[in-house]
Write a protein that holds these residues in place. Structure first.
Motif, short mmCIF file in Angstrom:
data_model
loop_
_atom_site.label_atom_id
_atom_site.label_comp_id
_atom_site.label_asym_id
_atom_site.label_seq_id
_atom_site.Cartn_x
_atom_site.Cartn_y
_atom_site.Cartn_z
N ILE A 135 6.59 0.05 9.76
CA ILE A 135 5.43 0.45 8.70
C ILE A 135 4.29 -0.30 9.25
N ILE A 136 2.98 0.40 9.14
CA ILE A 136 1.81 -0.29 9.38
C ILE A 136 0.64 -0.50 8.48
N THR A 137 0.90 -0.28 7.31
CA THR A 137 0.07 -0.31 6.20
C THR A 137 -0.15 -1.88 6.29
N THR A 138 -1.34 -2.37 6.27
CA THR A 138 -1.52 -4.06 6.19
C THR A 138 -1.94 -4.50 4.99
N ALA A 139 -1.58 -5.70 5.01
CA ALA A 139 -2.09 -6.72 3.46
C ALA A 139 -2.48 -7.85 4.07
N VAL A 140 -3.93 -8.16 4.22
CA VAL A 140 -4.30 -9.38 4.94
C VAL A 140 -4.81 -10.33 3.71
N ARG A 141 -4.47 -11.48 4.01
CA ARG A 141 -4.88 -12.55 3.08
C ARG A 141 -6.27 -12.83 3.14
N GLN A 142 -7.11 -12.76 2.22
CA GLN A 142 -8.48 -13.19 2.04
C GLN A 142 -8.73 -14.19 0.90
N GLY A 143 -8.47 -15.42 1.15
CA GLY A 143 -8.76 -16.20 -0.08
C GLY A 143 -7.73 -16.08 -1.17
N ASN A 149 -4.84 -1.88 3.68
CA ASN A 149 -5.40 -0.76 4.28
C ASN A 149 -4.22 0.08 5.05
N GLY A 150 -4.40 1.48 4.92
CA GLY A 150 -3.18 2.17 5.54
C GLY A 150 -2.70 3.37 4.65
N GLN A 151 -1.58 3.80 4.85
CA GLN A 151 -1.26 4.85 4.28
C GLN A 151 0.32 5.11 3.74
N LYS A 152 0.62 5.61 2.65
CA LYS A 152 1.91 5.72 2.19
C LYS A 152 2.12 7.30 2.11
N ILE A 153 3.34 7.91 2.50
CA ILE A 153 3.75 9.36 2.14
C ILE A 153 4.78 9.39 1.40
N TRP A 154 4.93 10.48 0.51
CA TRP A 154 5.91 10.69 -0.28
C TRP A 154 6.15 9.60 -1.56
N THR A 155 4.84 9.28 -2.01
CA THR A 155 4.89 8.25 -3.00
C THR A 155 5.12 8.81 -4.30
N SER A 156 6.12 9.06 -4.85
CA SER A 156 6.28 9.93 -5.88
C SER A 156 5.66 9.28 -7.27
N ALA A 168 4.06 -3.80 2.23
CA ALA A 168 3.11 -3.73 3.17
C ALA A 168 3.27 -4.86 4.36
N ARG A 169 2.57 -4.60 5.34
CA ARG A 169 2.74 -5.64 6.58
C ARG A 169 1.78 -6.96 6.18
N THR A 170 2.24 -7.90 6.33
CA THR A 170 1.23 -9.16 6.34
C THR A 170 1.35 -10.04 7.35
N VAL A 218 -8.00 -2.07 -0.51
CA VAL A 218 -7.58 -2.32 -1.97
C VAL A 218 -7.16 -3.83 -1.97
N GLU A 219 -7.56 -4.22 -3.27
CA GLU A 219 -7.55 -5.70 -3.23
C GLU A 219 -6.42 -5.89 -4.33
N ILE A 220 -5.49 -7.02 -4.08
CA ILE A 220 -4.36 -7.13 -4.74
C ILE A 220 -4.40 -8.94 -4.87
#
Ligand SMILES: Cc1cc2nc3c(=O)[nH]c(=O)nc-3n(C[C@H](O)[C@H](O)[C@H](O)COP(=O)(O)OP(=O)(O)OC[C@H]3O[C@@H](n4cnc5c(N)ncnc54)[C@H](O)[C@@H]3O)c2cc1C
Length: 385
Positions: A135-143, A149-156, A168-170, A218-220
């Motif tokens: 998978i290539i959707t990324t989650a990059v830590r900032q503070g 950023n990225g995309q999922k498919i078949w998210t029911s 997501a990829r960190t 998207v912020e988490i």
């Protein structure tokens, strides 16, 4: 504590009574209009059936997979579609086993009461498919947050959920030692981030409220990371055994639904001056499917028992999923043949259940991947990918 056989039977009886309020005509209308069964899911939540896996101290019933499986099975056997709400049970393992005490206190009571819905599970991506480690959707830590950023498919059910369990990829793929490292699991508050999330429904053969989800900065918050950063794949995998047992239960419910209907129809429909069920060509496929369902049920029961007593269950959970989904599909075809042309008419409901039963051969994991698991991990054959 493990329920007795009588207690599980009582759960089944109660769920059967609950499902009578949502007869097949309800599901037919939902299917025809491609609606989400909101009223059904709300009632299921209000009556506590969806939160049975949540421990009592967080507002649930504190039951195990044996009971959760019985609930999903009965819903599908009644002609309903548990798929509209199963993800809350599927995802519970990750949160219960790997979430922090603070996260459990923050989320579980609200999920149990229905104030928050956890019905979306974002794993699959268009370019990775079954190879989740790609998978290539990324989650990059900032503070103190991660930016996704990225995309999922078949998210029911993404449109009908407040929260999403997101993988997501960190760490970039070329910087990890093992390809299973570098992925992290998050609880994403979709309502809070709705301006940064685009959800696009996918038109499908089966009514499953499934979508593509696009993440744009998207912020988490870091406190929504589950467990350790980089270990998310392991957490998802450990939850998958529960998912396999639960999906097997849905298939078993479908299987019994088909057999119940095929038997009734074969006894009633008269052609050539006799009930069609008198012909062995009609009887045998129904009987054969029934035997497969019974065998799959034993394997599902065994897997649930192992899981609930904390034992290794990878082989049994996978085998149960495979046997149950193929048995249900065999029953679906036997029932279609039994109904003849009428199987195609929506008013007989068989075509709707036929479509629903077929899904579980592919999702949440395709049966080829199950065969591959058994070949490699149970039988010791060479790894093929
Ligand atoms: C209605 C629906 C709802 C879904 N809901 C969700 C959801 O809520 N969340 C989520 O994350 N995902 C969801 N999924 C995705 C689902 O989990 C995937 O479709 C499934 O895992 C298969 O992935 P794929 O479709 O990319 O198939 P692919 O990986 O492209 O595979 C295509 C075919 O090739 C076979 N194949 C691939 N590699 C091999 C191999 N090495 N050996 C043998 N056979 C192989 C597969 O078995 C399959 O039959 C859903 C899918 C559907 C259709």
């Amino acid at each position: 504590m493990k329920s007795t056989v009588e207690e599980v039977e009582l759960i089944r009886k109660s769920v059967r009574a609950f499902c009578e309020r949502f007869p097949e005509e309800y599901w037919r209308k939902i299917d025809k209009n491609h609606e989400y069964p909101e009223e059904f899911i709300q009632a299921l939540t209000d009556e506590g059936w969806l939160s049975v896996l949540i421990p009592e101290e967080y507002g649930g019933a504190g039951l195990g997979l044996a009971e959760a499986g019985a609930i999903l099975e009965e819903i599908n056997r009644s002609g309903g579609n548990a798929g509209a709400g199963h993800a809350q049970m599927y995802t519970m393992g990750a949160l219960l086993n790997h979430g922090s005490e603070e996260q459990k206190q923050r989320f579980l009571p609200k999920i149990a009461s229905g104030e928050l819905r956890l019905q979306a599970f974002g794993v699959t991506e268009p370019t990775a498919g079954s190879d989740t480690t790609n998978i290539i959707t990324t989650a990059v830590r900032q503070g103190d947050k991660y930016i996704v950023n990225g995309q999922k498919i078949w998210t029911s059910r993404a449109e009908h959920s407040d929260l999403m369990l997101l993988l997501a990829r960190t760490t970039p793929k070329d910087q990890v030692k093992k390809k299973t490292d570098g992925l992290s699991l998050f609880l994403l508050d979709m309502k809070d981030q709705k301006d940064n999330i685009t959800i696009v429904p996918i038109e499908t053969m089966v009514n499953h409220a499934t979508t593509e989800v696009f993440f744009n900065n998207v912020e988490i918050p870091v406190e929504n990371l589950i467990g350790e950063e980089g270990k998310g794949f392991k957490y998802v995998l450990s939850g998958m055994n529960a998912e396999r047992v639960l999906v097997a239960s849905e298939s078993i419910g479908d299987g019994y639904y088909f057999v119940d209907h095929a038997v009734q129809y074969a006894n009633e429909r008269v052609v050539f001056d006799r009930p069609i069920g008198q012909n062995q060509g009609v009887q045998f496929p129904i009987a054969a499917a029934y035997m497969d369902i019974e065998a799959a049920k034993l394997m599902r029961d065994r897997a649930a028992e192992l899981f609930d007593s904390g034992q290794k269950v990878g082989a049994e959970a996978n085998i149960a999923k495979y046997l149950a989904s193929t048995a249900a599909w065999k029953a679906a075809n036997a029932t279609m043949d039994t109904y003849g042309g009428y199987g195609f008419a929506t008013e007989y409901h068989v075509e709707r259940k036929f479509k629903e039963a077929r899904l579980f051969m592919i999702a949440p994991i395709s049966n080829n991947l199950v065969l591959s698991f058994v070949a490699q991990h149970v039988l010791g054959l060479p790894r093929s990918f």
